[in-house]
Design a protein around this motif. Structure first.
Motif, PDB file in Angstrom:
ATOM      1  N   PHE A 174      58.938  24.336  17.541  1.00 42.99           N
ATOM      2  CA  PHE A 174      58.130  25.438  18.055  1.00 42.99           C
ATOM      3  C   PHE A 174      58.813  26.088  19.256  1.00 42.99           C
ATOM      4  CE2 PHE A 174      54.932  26.813  21.170  1.00 42.99           C
ATOM      5  CZ  PHE A 174      54.384  27.872  20.474  1.00 42.99           C
ATOM      6  N   ILE A 175      59.283  25.269  20.189  1.00 40.77           N
ATOM      7  CA  ILE A 175      59.973  25.778  21.374  1.00 40.77           C
ATOM      8  C   ILE A 175      61.256  26.495  20.967  1.00 40.77           C
ATOM      9  CG2 ILE A 175      61.196  25.086  23.480  1.00 40.77           C
ATOM     10  CD1 ILE A 175      59.034  22.865  23.754  1.00 40.77           C
ATOM     11  N   LEU A 176      61.977  25.921  20.016  1.00 40.23           N
ATOM     12  CA  LEU A 176      63.196  26.550  19.500  1.00 40.23           C
ATOM     13  C   LEU A 176      62.879  27.919  18.898  1.00 40.23           C
ATOM     14  CD1 LEU A 176      66.185  25.618  19.260  1.00 40.23           C
ATOM     15  CD2 LEU A 176      65.654  24.961  16.914  1.00 40.23           C
ATOM     16  N   GLY A 177      61.814  28.012  18.128  1.00 35.04           N
ATOM     17  CA  GLY A 177      61.396  29.280  17.541  1.00 35.04           C
ATOM     18  C   GLY A 177      61.015  30.299  18.600  1.00 35.04           C
ATOM     19  N   CYS A 178      60.307  29.857  19.622  1.00 36.27           N
ATOM     20  CA  CYS A 178      59.909  30.763  20.713  1.00 36.27           C
ATOM     21  C   CYS A 178      61.128  31.276  21.474  1.00 36.27           C
ATOM     22  CB  CYS A 178      58.950  30.062  21.663  1.00 36.27           C
ATOM     23  SG  CYS A 178      57.315  29.797  20.962  1.00 36.27           S
ATOM     24  N   ILE A 179      62.079  30.393  21.746  1.00 35.46           N
ATOM     25  CA  ILE A 179      63.303  30.810  22.432  1.00 35.46           C
ATOM     26  C   ILE A 179      64.048  31.838  21.585  1.00 35.46           C
ATOM     27  CG2 ILE A 179      65.600  30.023  23.179  1.00 35.46           C
ATOM     28  CD1 ILE A 179      64.211  27.379  24.056  1.00 35.46           C
ATOM     29  N   GLY A 180      64.172  31.555  20.294  1.00 38.80           N
ATOM     30  CA  GLY A 180      64.833  32.500  19.397  1.00 38.80           C
ATOM     31  C   GLY A 180      64.118  33.838  19.348  1.00 38.80           C
ATOM     32  N   LEU A 181      62.799  33.815  19.327  1.00 38.03           N
ATOM     33  CA  LEU A 181      62.019  35.047  19.285  1.00 38.03           C
ATOM     34  C   LEU A 181      62.197  35.860  20.565  1.00 38.03           C
ATOM     35  CD1 LEU A 181      59.985  36.823  17.792  1.00 38.03           C
ATOM     36  CD2 LEU A 181      58.167  35.467  18.848  1.00 38.03           C
ATOM     37  N   VAL A 182      62.124  35.198  21.716  1.00 34.59           N
ATOM     38  CA  VAL A 182      62.283  35.909  22.992  1.00 34.59           C
ATOM     39  C   VAL A 182      63.661  36.563  23.070  1.00 34.59           C
ATOM     40  CG1 VAL A 182      62.524  35.574  25.495  1.00 34.59           C
ATOM     41  CG2 VAL A 182      60.601  34.553  24.266  1.00 34.59           C
ATOM     42  N   PHE A 183      64.713  35.803  22.781  1.00 39.64           N
ATOM     43  CA  PHE A 183      66.055  36.374  22.839  1.00 39.64           C
ATOM     44  C   PHE A 183      66.279  37.401  21.736  1.00 39.64           C
ATOM     45  CE2 PHE A 183      67.035  32.660  25.517  1.00 39.64           C
ATOM     46  CZ  PHE A 183      67.650  33.317  26.565  1.00 39.64           C
ATOM     47  N   GLY A 184      65.634  37.233  20.580  1.00 48.79           N
ATOM     48  CA  GLY A 184      65.734  38.217  19.510  1.00 48.79           C
ATOM     49  C   GLY A 184      65.108  39.544  19.897  1.00 48.79           C
ATOM     50  N   VAL A 185      63.950  39.491  20.555  1.00 49.06           N
ATOM     51  CA  VAL A 185      63.293  40.718  21.031  1.00 49.06           C
ATOM     52  C   VAL A 185      64.161  41.389  22.087  1.00 49.06           C
ATOM     53  CG1 VAL A 185      61.315  41.593  22.331  1.00 49.06           C
ATOM     54  CG2 VAL A 185      60.954  39.997  20.450  1.00 49.06           C
ATOM     55  N   ILE A 186      64.685  40.599  23.012  1.00 48.41           N
ATOM     56  CA  ILE A 186      65.574  41.162  24.039  1.00 48.41           C
ATOM     57  C   ILE A 186      66.808  41.772  23.381  1.00 48.41           C
ATOM     58  CG2 ILE A 186      67.067  40.606  26.012  1.00 48.41           C
ATOM     59  CD1 ILE A 186      64.971  38.449  26.769  1.00 48.41           C
ATOM     60  N   GLY A 187      67.354  41.078  22.382  1.00 47.19           N
ATOM     61  CA  GLY A 187      68.530  41.579  21.673  1.00 47.19           C
ATOM     62  C   GLY A 187      68.260  42.851  20.894  1.00 47.19           C
ATOM     63  N   ALA A 188      67.034  43.033  20.439  1.00 46.67           N
ATOM     64  CA  ALA A 188      66.689  44.260  19.728  1.00 46.67           C
ATOM     65  C   ALA A 188      66.617  45.445  20.689  1.00 46.67           C
ATOM     66  CB  ALA A 188      65.354  44.085  19.007  1.00 46.67           C
ATOM     67  N   ILE A 189      66.399  45.163  21.964  1.00 44.69           N
ATOM     68  CA  ILE A 189      66.277  46.224  22.970  1.00 44.69           C
ATOM     69  C   ILE A 189      67.596  46.447  23.698  1.00 44.69           C
ATOM     70  CG2 ILE A 189      65.103  46.884  25.101  1.00 44.69           C
ATOM     71  CD1 ILE A 189      62.711  45.171  24.074  1.00 44.69           C
ATOM     72  N   VAL A 190      68.241  45.371  24.103  1.00 44.44           N
ATOM     73  CA  VAL A 190      69.479  45.448  24.887  1.00 44.44           C
ATOM     74  C   VAL A 190      70.667  45.482  23.940  1.00 44.44           C
ATOM     75  CG1 VAL A 190      70.895  44.248  26.607  1.00 44.44           C
ATOM     76  CG2 VAL A 190      68.409  44.163  26.771  1.00 44.44           C
TER      77      VAL A 190
ATOM     78  N   ALA B 249      70.568  40.536  18.276  1.00 52.34           N
ATOM     79  CA  ALA B 249      69.249  40.016  17.909  1.00 52.34           C
ATOM     80  C   ALA B 249      69.337  39.085  16.705  1.00 52.34           C
ATOM     81  CB  ALA B 249      68.303  41.178  17.591  1.00 52.34           C
ATOM     82  N   PHE B 250      70.244  39.359  15.803  1.00 48.59           N
ATOM     83  CA  PHE B 250      70.309  38.682  14.515  1.00 48.59           C
ATOM     84  C   PHE B 250      70.334  37.152  14.601  1.00 48.59           C
ATOM     85  CE2 PHE B 250      72.548  37.205  10.730  1.00 48.59           C
ATOM     86  CZ  PHE B 250      71.773  37.771   9.738  1.00 48.59           C
ATOM     87  N   PRO B 251      71.279  36.534  15.325  1.00 53.69           N
ATOM     88  CA  PRO B 251      71.308  35.068  15.324  1.00 53.69           C
ATOM     89  C   PRO B 251      70.069  34.443  15.959  1.00 53.69           C
ATOM     90  CG  PRO B 251      72.935  35.919  16.862  1.00 53.69           C
ATOM     91  CD  PRO B 251      72.381  37.094  16.112  1.00 53.69           C
TER      92      PRO B 251
ATOM     93  N   ALA C  45      64.693  31.793  15.326  1.00 57.77           N
ATOM     94  CA  ALA C  45      63.227  31.850  15.367  1.00 57.77           C
ATOM     95  C   ALA C  45      62.631  31.526  13.999  1.00 57.77           C
ATOM     96  CB  ALA C  45      62.759  33.225  15.843  1.00 57.77           C
ATOM     97  N   ALA C  46      63.190  32.101  12.947  1.00 60.09           N
ATOM     98  CA  ALA C  46      62.692  31.833  11.590  1.00 60.09           C
ATOM     99  C   ALA C  46      62.823  30.349  11.260  1.00 60.09           C
ATOM    100  CB  ALA C  46      63.448  32.681  10.570  1.00 60.09           C
TER     101      ALA C  46
ATOM    102  N   ASP D  68      55.932  38.300   8.747  1.00 57.88           N
ATOM    103  CA  ASP D  68      55.190  39.553   8.642  1.00 57.88           C
ATOM    104  C   ASP D  68      55.511  40.548   9.763  1.00 57.88           C
ATOM    105  OD1 ASP D  68      53.886  38.938   6.288  1.00 57.88           O
ATOM    106  OD2 ASP D  68      52.163  38.031   7.307  1.00 57.88           O
ATOM    107  N   THR D  69      56.306  40.141  10.749  1.00 51.64           N
ATOM    108  CA  THR D  69      56.615  41.052  11.857  1.00 51.64           C
ATOM    109  C   THR D  69      57.663  42.078  11.424  1.00 51.64           C
ATOM    110  OG1 THR D  69      58.392  39.664  12.757  1.00 51.64           O
ATOM    111  CG2 THR D  69      56.148  39.281  13.602  1.00 51.64           C
ATOM    112  N   ASN D  70      57.580  43.258  12.010  1.00 52.19           N
ATOM    113  CA  ASN D  70      58.577  44.298  11.736  1.00 52.19           C
ATOM    114  C   ASN D  70      59.949  43.879  12.244  1.00 52.19           C
ATOM    115  OD1 ASN D  70      56.837  46.048  10.446  1.00 52.19           O
ATOM    116  ND2 ASN D  70      56.253  47.085  12.338  1.00 52.19           N
ATOM    117  N   LEU D  71      59.982  43.098  13.301  1.00 50.04           N
ATOM    118  CA  LEU D  71      61.245  42.620  13.838  1.00 50.04           C
ATOM    119  C   LEU D  71      62.010  41.832  12.777  1.00 50.04           C
ATOM    120  CD1 LEU D  71      62.842  42.560  16.520  1.00 50.04           C
ATOM    121  CD2 LEU D  71      61.698  40.411  17.024  1.00 50.04           C
ATOM    122  N   TYR D  72      61.312  40.960  12.076  1.00 48.12           N
ATOM    123  CA  TYR D  72      61.934  40.180  11.000  1.00 48.12           C
ATOM    124  C   TYR D  72      62.303  41.085   9.827  1.00 48.12           C
ATOM    125  CZ  TYR D  72      62.367  37.175   6.956  1.00 48.12           C
ATOM    126  OH  TYR D  72      62.823  36.590   5.817  1.00 48.12           O
TER     127      TYR D  72
END
Length: 138
Positions: free
Chosen positions: A9-25, A30-32, A37-38, A54-58
């Motif tokens: 769960f923590i690994l997924g959350c870390i991946g999601l946070v950095f993925g969101v940041i990667g989609a912006i910065v 974001a991909f890895p 996160a998945a 189900d998220t648009n990010l994915y």
């Protein structure tokens, strides 16, 4: 929740946070992180895994690639540009260390070859929305 599921769960959350940041910065890919996160969410909780799928990010960044369809030109271009900018910064910082620059150059060329020739390019309309993907296995 077991320790193992909490870890994923923590690994997924870390991946999601950095993925969101990667989609912006633009400098952070974001991909890895979204793959991380998945993976983490699929191991920790079925409901979290379904939510993430189900998220648009994915859907915009991973779905078509993980289904074996390929990647859109835009997604490939974002990855290539991010890798190129990051590698250029590393190349400049390694000024005078020719072996480091040579290794970085080989890695950069490998990324280019993989994304230009190894990953199929699909049009945006070929992305398949709202179809579930099987759980990611390691």
């Amino acid at each position: 929740m077991s320790i193992k599921r909490a870890f994923y769960f923590i690994l997924g959350c870390i991946g999601l946070v950095f993925g969101v940041i990667g989609a912006i910065v633009p400098m952070l890919p974001a991909f890895p992180f979204l793959v991380l996160a998945a993976f983490g969410f699929s191991r920790s909780s079925e409901s979290l895994h379904r939510w993430f799928l189900d998220t648009n990010l994915y859907k915009d960044n991973l779905e078509s690639f993980l289904k074996g369809k390929g990647m859109t030109k835009g997604a490939k271009l974002r990855i290539i540009l991010t890798v190129t900018v990051t590698m250029t910064i590393g190349f400049v910082m390694l000024r005078g260390i020719w072996i480091g620059q040579a290794i970085l150059s080989v890695i950069w060329v490998g990324h280019l070859i993989y994304f230009l020739f190894g990953v199929k390019t699909i049009p945006n309309d070929e992305m398949i929305p709202d179809q579930p993907i099987e759980e990611i296995d390691s």
